[in-house]
Motif scaffolding. Structure first.
Motif, PDB file in Angstrom:
ATOM      1  N   MET A  98      -7.431 -40.041  -4.224  1.00 34.77           N
ATOM      2  CA  MET A  98      -7.604 -40.183  -5.650  1.00 34.77           C
ATOM      3  C   MET A  98      -6.629 -41.240  -6.142  1.00 34.77           C
ATOM      4  SD  MET A  98      -7.161 -37.298  -8.624  1.00 34.77           S
ATOM      5  CE  MET A  98      -5.578 -36.755  -8.088  1.00 34.77           C
ATOM      6  N   GLN A  99      -7.117 -42.113  -6.964  1.00 40.06           N
ATOM      7  CA  GLN A  99      -6.283 -43.181  -7.493  1.00 40.06           C
ATOM      8  C   GLN A  99      -6.386 -43.180  -9.008  1.00 40.06           C
ATOM      9  OE1 GLN A  99      -7.390 -47.014  -6.030  1.00 40.06           O
ATOM     10  NE2 GLN A  99      -5.343 -47.822  -6.293  1.00 40.06           N
ATOM     11  N   ARG A 100      -5.212 -43.106  -9.671  1.00 42.40           N
ATOM     12  CA  ARG A 100      -5.189 -43.083 -11.135  1.00 42.40           C
ATOM     13  C   ARG A 100      -4.809 -44.443 -11.670  1.00 42.40           C
ATOM     14  NH1 ARG A 100      -2.482 -37.910 -10.362  1.00 42.40           N
ATOM     15  NH2 ARG A 100      -3.968 -36.281 -10.844  1.00 42.40           N
ATOM     16  N   THR A 101      -5.310 -44.732 -12.868  1.00 45.64           N
ATOM     17  CA  THR A 101      -4.934 -45.972 -13.541  1.00 45.64           C
ATOM     18  C   THR A 101      -4.096 -45.626 -14.764  1.00 45.64           C
ATOM     19  OG1 THR A 101      -6.870 -45.955 -14.965  1.00 45.64           O
ATOM     20  CG2 THR A 101      -7.108 -47.030 -12.814  1.00 45.64           C
ATOM     21  N   THR A 102      -3.511 -46.623 -15.377  1.00 48.43           N
ATOM     22  CA  THR A 102      -2.643 -46.380 -16.526  1.00 48.43           C
ATOM     23  C   THR A 102      -3.411 -45.913 -17.750  1.00 48.43           C
ATOM     24  OG1 THR A 102      -2.801 -48.708 -17.114  1.00 48.43           O
ATOM     25  CG2 THR A 102      -0.901 -48.031 -15.807  1.00 48.43           C
ATOM     26  N   ASP A 103      -4.721 -46.167 -17.807  1.00 46.96           N
ATOM     27  CA  ASP A 103      -5.491 -45.728 -18.967  1.00 46.96           C
ATOM     28  C   ASP A 103      -6.191 -44.394 -18.730  1.00 46.96           C
ATOM     29  OD1 ASP A 103      -7.214 -46.761 -17.151  1.00 46.96           O
ATOM     30  OD2 ASP A 103      -8.237 -48.118 -18.531  1.00 46.96           O
ATOM     31  N   GLY A 104      -5.771 -43.649 -17.717  1.00 48.47           N
ATOM     32  CA  GLY A 104      -6.256 -42.290 -17.513  1.00 48.47           C
ATOM     33  C   GLY A 104      -7.480 -42.137 -16.641  1.00 48.47           C
ATOM     34  N   TRP A 105      -8.002 -43.215 -16.063  1.00 49.31           N
ATOM     35  CA  TRP A 105      -9.145 -43.095 -15.154  1.00 49.31           C
ATOM     36  C   TRP A 105      -8.647 -42.612 -13.804  1.00 49.31           C
ATOM     37  CZ3 TRP A 105     -13.961 -43.142 -16.740  1.00 49.31           C
ATOM     38  CH2 TRP A 105     -14.295 -43.838 -17.901  1.00 49.31           C
ATOM     39  N   ALA A 106      -9.436 -41.769 -13.150  1.00 52.71           N
ATOM     40  CA  ALA A 106      -9.121 -41.315 -11.794  1.00 52.71           C
ATOM     41  C   ALA A 106     -10.358 -41.526 -10.941  1.00 52.71           C
ATOM     42  CB  ALA A 106      -8.709 -39.851 -11.797  1.00 52.71           C
ATOM     43  N   ALA A 107     -10.166 -42.190  -9.808  1.00 53.31           N
ATOM     44  CA  ALA A 107     -11.280 -42.444  -8.892  1.00 53.31           C
ATOM     45  C   ALA A 107     -11.468 -41.234  -7.983  1.00 53.31           C
ATOM     46  CB  ALA A 107     -11.001 -43.702  -8.071  1.00 53.31           C
ATOM     47  N   ALA A 108     -12.614 -41.202  -7.307  1.00 52.45           N
ATOM     48  CA  ALA A 108     -12.921 -40.081  -6.424  1.00 52.45           C
ATOM     49  C   ALA A 108     -11.871 -39.961  -5.332  1.00 52.45           C
ATOM     50  CB  ALA A 108     -14.309 -40.269  -5.830  1.00 52.45           C
ATOM     51  N   GLY A 109     -11.620 -38.725  -4.952  1.00 53.38           N
ATOM     52  CA  GLY A 109     -10.660 -38.433  -3.895  1.00 53.38           C
ATOM     53  C   GLY A 109     -10.787 -36.964  -3.518  1.00 53.38           C
ATOM     54  N   PRO A 110      -9.903 -36.474  -2.653  1.00 57.12           N
ATOM     55  CA  PRO A 110      -9.970 -35.056  -2.248  1.00 57.12           C
ATOM     56  C   PRO A 110      -9.891 -34.133  -3.460  1.00 57.12           C
ATOM     57  CG  PRO A 110      -8.390 -36.253  -0.901  1.00 57.12           C
ATOM     58  CD  PRO A 110      -8.807 -37.173  -1.999  1.00 57.12           C
ATOM     59  N   GLY A 111     -10.909 -33.291  -3.623  1.00 62.81           N
ATOM     60  CA  GLY A 111     -10.957 -32.338  -4.729  1.00 62.81           C
ATOM     61  C   GLY A 111     -11.389 -32.925  -6.055  1.00 62.81           C
ATOM     62  N   LEU A 112     -11.661 -34.214  -6.083  1.00 59.72           N
ATOM     63  CA  LEU A 112     -12.062 -34.842  -7.336  1.00 59.72           C
ATOM     64  C   LEU A 112     -13.318 -35.667  -7.095  1.00 59.72           C
ATOM     65  CD1 LEU A 112     -11.180 -35.248 -10.322  1.00 59.72           C
ATOM     66  CD2 LEU A 112     -10.144 -37.381  -9.580  1.00 59.72           C
ATOM     67  N   ASP A 113     -14.428 -35.127  -7.554  1.00 59.00           N
ATOM     68  CA  ASP A 113     -15.698 -35.840  -7.432  1.00 59.00           C
ATOM     69  C   ASP A 113     -16.641 -35.321  -8.510  1.00 59.00           C
ATOM     70  OD1 ASP A 113     -16.693 -33.351  -6.558  1.00 59.00           O
ATOM     71  OD2 ASP A 113     -16.510 -33.881  -4.446  1.00 59.00           O
ATOM     72  N   GLY A 114     -17.861 -35.801  -8.496  1.00 59.82           N
ATOM     73  CA  GLY A 114     -18.830 -35.415  -9.516  1.00 59.82           C
ATOM     74  C   GLY A 114     -19.100 -33.920  -9.543  1.00 59.82           C
ATOM     75  N   ARG A 115     -19.049 -33.266  -8.377  1.00 56.57           N
ATOM     76  CA  ARG A 115     -19.321 -31.824  -8.320  1.00 56.57           C
ATOM     77  C   ARG A 115     -18.188 -31.020  -8.953  1.00 56.57           C
ATOM     78  NH1 ARG A 115     -17.814 -27.982  -5.120  1.00 56.57           N
ATOM     79  NH2 ARG A 115     -16.851 -29.352  -3.603  1.00 56.57           N
ATOM     80  N   THR A 116     -16.954 -31.362  -8.643  1.00 59.39           N
ATOM     81  CA  THR A 116     -15.823 -30.575  -9.157  1.00 59.39           C
ATOM     82  C   THR A 116     -15.536 -30.853 -10.632  1.00 59.39           C
ATOM     83  OG1 THR A 116     -14.237 -32.242  -8.393  1.00 59.39           O
ATOM     84  CG2 THR A 116     -14.719 -30.408  -6.898  1.00 59.39           C
ATOM     85  N   THR A 117     -15.886 -32.035 -11.104  1.00 57.37           N
ATOM     86  CA  THR A 117     -15.618 -32.355 -12.508  1.00 57.37           C
ATOM     87  C   THR A 117     -16.823 -32.113 -13.412  1.00 57.37           C
ATOM     88  OG1 THR A 117     -16.205 -34.666 -12.172  1.00 57.37           O
ATOM     89  CG2 THR A 117     -13.865 -34.075 -11.943  1.00 57.37           C
ATOM     90  N   GLY A 118     -17.954 -31.752 -12.821  1.00 55.04           N
ATOM     91  CA  GLY A 118     -19.172 -31.503 -13.605  1.00 55.04           C
ATOM     92  C   GLY A 118     -18.970 -30.528 -14.754  1.00 55.04           C
ATOM     93  N   PRO A 119     -18.320 -29.364 -14.531  1.00 56.52           N
ATOM     94  CA  PRO A 119     -18.118 -28.434 -15.646  1.00 56.52           C
ATOM     95  C   PRO A 119     -17.285 -29.031 -16.780  1.00 56.52           C
ATOM     96  CG  PRO A 119     -17.769 -27.301 -13.552  1.00 56.52           C
ATOM     97  CD  PRO A 119     -17.926 -28.762 -13.255  1.00 56.52           C
ATOM     98  N   LEU A 120     -16.280 -29.850 -16.437  1.00 57.44           N
ATOM     99  CA  LEU A 120     -15.457 -30.491 -17.479  1.00 57.44           C
ATOM    100  C   LEU A 120     -16.288 -31.472 -18.295  1.00 57.44           C
ATOM    101  CD1 LEU A 120     -12.181 -31.236 -15.471  1.00 57.44           C
ATOM    102  CD2 LEU A 120     -12.602 -29.369 -17.082  1.00 57.44           C
ATOM    103  N   VAL A 121     -17.164 -32.209 -17.605  1.00 57.77           N
ATOM    104  CA  VAL A 121     -18.022 -33.182 -18.296  1.00 57.77           C
ATOM    105  C   VAL A 121     -18.984 -32.450 -19.228  1.00 57.77           C
ATOM    106  CG1 VAL A 121     -19.801 -34.941 -17.970  1.00 57.77           C
ATOM    107  CG2 VAL A 121     -17.780 -34.909 -16.479  1.00 57.77           C
ATOM    108  N   LYS A 122     -19.558 -31.325 -18.767  1.00 63.37           N
ATOM    109  CA  LYS A 122     -20.490 -30.561 -19.600  1.00 63.37           C
ATOM    110  C   LYS A 122     -19.808 -30.011 -20.851  1.00 63.37           C
ATOM    111  CE  LYS A 122     -23.779 -29.127 -16.108  1.00 63.37           C
ATOM    112  NZ  LYS A 122     -24.327 -28.002 -15.327  1.00 63.37           N
ATOM    113  N   LEU A 123     -18.534 -29.648 -20.736  1.00 62.32           N
ATOM    114  CA  LEU A 123     -17.787 -29.125 -21.892  1.00 62.32           C
ATOM    115  C   LEU A 123     -17.253 -30.227 -22.804  1.00 62.32           C
ATOM    116  CD1 LEU A 123     -15.744 -26.262 -20.182  1.00 62.32           C
ATOM    117  CD2 LEU A 123     -17.592 -26.007 -21.842  1.00 62.32           C
TER     118      LEU A 123
END
Length: 198
Positions: free
Chosen positions: A1-26
């Motif tokens: 996972m790689q973070r940028t200074t403006d708060g973006w995080a790229a895919a990495g272990p434990g962070l992908d479309g499946r794990t963040t789906g509930p956060l996106v829906k909310l």
């Protein structure tokens, strides 16, 4: 996972479309669109195929969750004040008492309303914490006395047991014999009050 200074995080272990789906829906996170990914790829010097960023609600929810998880801070009471822990039902009884302040013959002690308004919930003790003076504690005991007359003695009993404060109505003056009501005359023969036949 790689973070940028403006708060973006790229895919990495434990962070992908499946794990963040509930956060996106909310609405707590948003997935990078094509333009965002192109800009992120240019900055990173490599292709970014997927990235996620917390929304304002997401940041606030994270901050709020951290605050809730922090142990509660209980300030020491100011000199002359005592910490009192109240159950929800006791706090409700005090609020009923305070709501009648202008109509009661013996109203709440000065400052009791602001003490109750500033009550804070302490999850560790499962109590609402207020800081009150001795006069305000006596006033609270009177509120619980009135609550007892209304049918629930639990608050008055617990307040007396835990804090040793009870409200006792002032003793009434004894009635003198001359002021006491007189029994009606009885007719000895008939046995009925005031029943006389000639």
């Amino acid at each position: 996972m790689q973070r940028t200074t403006d708060g973006w995080a790229a895919a990495g272990p434990g962070l992908d479309g499946r794990t963040t789906g509930p956060l996106v829906k909310l609405g707590l996170a948003r997935v990078a669109h094509r333009e965002d990914r192109a800009e992120l790829s240019a900055r990173a010097g490599r292709p970014i195929n997927w990235a996620v960023q917390l929304t304002d609600d997401g940041w606030d929810a994270l901050l709020y969750a951290q605050m809730r998880a922090a142990p509660p801070t209980v300030d020491a009471p100011a000199p002359g004040l005592q910490l009192v822990g109240l159950r929800r039902s006791e706090l409700d009884a005090l609020r009923r008492f305070l709501a009648l302040a202008g109509r009661l013959r013996c109203g709440p002690a000065p400052g009791l309303e602001s003490a109750v308004d500033s009550a804070r919930f302490n999850a560790a003790s499962n109590r609402w914490v207020v800081y009150v003076s001795g006069e305000q504690m006596d006033s609270m005991a009177r509120a619980f006395f009135l609550e007892r007359l209304g049918g629930s003695a639990a608050a008055a009993n617990r307040f007396a047991r835990v804090y040793g404060v009870t409200y006792t109505p002032p003793a009434l003056l004894p009635i003198s014999d001359s002021m006491a009501p007189q029994a009606p005359e009885r007719d000895e023969a008939a046995g009925l009050p005031g029943d006389r036949f000639g």
